[in-house]
Design a protein around this motif. Structure first.
Motif: not given
Length: 364
Positions: A116-120, A126-128
């Motif tokens: 979910a965090a990686a979307a967009g 994403t790494l954060t």
């Protein structure tokens, strides 16, 4: 299952450890597990109540004396209790630690949160998020290190500064812009800068600098057919200077330092955390330590003064590498905290987070 990690022990100590009988190992295990749970020393009277065998406090004290002689435990100050030494912790982690798998529910929650965090988001974002997630689960500082050469590009352009110099402008997918100065070949026409920019940008979108360098090395003949000699040379020079300046530009992300202050009492423990905060401020040394985990597959554990960075703060790090779509190691994710980290729980968390990040990299 028992999982081996890290540096191991010297031959003399290894021989002494091999001679530990079941009673000695059980007492040693209870001392370590008590330390990992509470951070407090444990004495013979308390041990006699919790070990799954009938032994008097006097018998336990005799075993503790043997363990102390072997360098596995020590008495802090004048306390009657004992704590594991760093060598003792290393032996426990290498030979006695029982590592289980994460439950399916926990794996599902971790994957859902990170996807979910990686979307967009950019890879950096994403790494954060992965670092923040791991920090929250482990209740310690989460850390990630990667190279800027792994950032995916949107656009590359040459901008002339004067007749002999130009900027190589690198625009990443996440909107970050970086500039490099390149010396121009003598006699290069203005049109060559436009042609080189168009050639690189047409191939750069969605790729890293490392990807581009590899592609051009394998498709050299295509570039030579499409470009004249001077323009092809400019492309080579621009790409070389961009890759060269980014390869060693390691990026460190640290999240969740506040967790290190949880359950800390005044005195030595607070001073240890203060020293660890100072360690984390020394980004170059943290990056160097994390980068060592790129040397092999799987989870690596560093305990206390095994690394000079933690020689004063007495901290531990659990880290694992992650890969891109070509199975190249492109970074490391991990946790840094006190030596009494919950290794059995955090090791599989770090391992699974590294695998999730690798999957997300492969999908980009």
């Amino acid at each position: 299952m028992t999982a081996p990690f890290g540096a191991g022990t010297g031959p003399d100590r290894a021989s002494a450890l091999a001679e530990l009988n079941e009673r000695s190992r059980e007492i040693f295990r209870q001392i370590v597990e008590s330390y990992l749970a509470t951070g407090e020393p444990v004495g013979s009277r308390n041990l006699s109540r919790i070990i799954p065998m009938t032994l008097s406090p006097a018998s336990i004290r005799n075993v503790m004396a043997d363990l102390e002689h072997a360098g596995l435990i020590y008495a802090p100050h004048t306390s009657a209790g004992r704590l594991p030494t760093e060598s003792g912790l290393r032996f426990f982690v290498d030979a006695m630690l029982e590592i289980g798998d994460l439950g399916a529910d926990e794996q599902g929650r971790m994957e859902t949160e990170l996807r979910a965090a990686a979307a967009g988001q950019s890879l950096e974002g994403t790494l954060t998020q992965a670092t923040q997630m791991l920090s929250g689960l482990a209740r310690s500082a989460g850390v990630v290190v990667t190279t800027k050469s792994n950032v995916r590009l949107k656009h590359i352009e040459f901008v002339r500064l004067d007749p002999r110099r130009a900027l190589v402008v690198l625009v990443a997918e996440d909107g970050n812009v970086e500039n490099r100065i390149v010396d121009l070949p003598a006699g290069l026409p203005v049109s060559a800068l436009v042609e080189a920019s168009n050639f690189l940008s047409a191939r750069a979108r969605g790729k890293t600098l490392t990807d581009l360098k590899s592609e051009f090395s394998h498709r050299r003949s295509d570039m030579e057919r499409e470009l004249d000699a001077l323009t092809a040379r400019l492309v080579d020079m621009g790409l070389a200077i961009a890759v060269g300046s980014s390869t060693d530009a390691r990026q460190l992300i640290v999240r969740g330092q506040a967790h290190l202050l949880e359950d800390v009492t005044l005195g030595e423990e607070l001073e240890r955390v203060r020293l660890l905060f100072a360690d984390l401020e020394t980004q170059k040394d943290v990056i160097e330590l994390l980068s060592r985990a790129e040397g092999g597959e799987g989870v690596r554990i560093y305990i206390g003064s095994e690394n000079k960075l933690f020689s004063l703060s007495g901290s531990s790090m659990i880290a694992a590498p992650f890969h891109d779509g070509q199975q190249r190691i492109v970074g490391v994710v991990g946790v840094i905290g006190p030596t009494r980290l919950n290794y059995a729980r955090i090791v599989p968390m770090v391992d699974y987070t590294a695998r999730l990040v690798s999957i997300l990299y492969e999908g980009r």
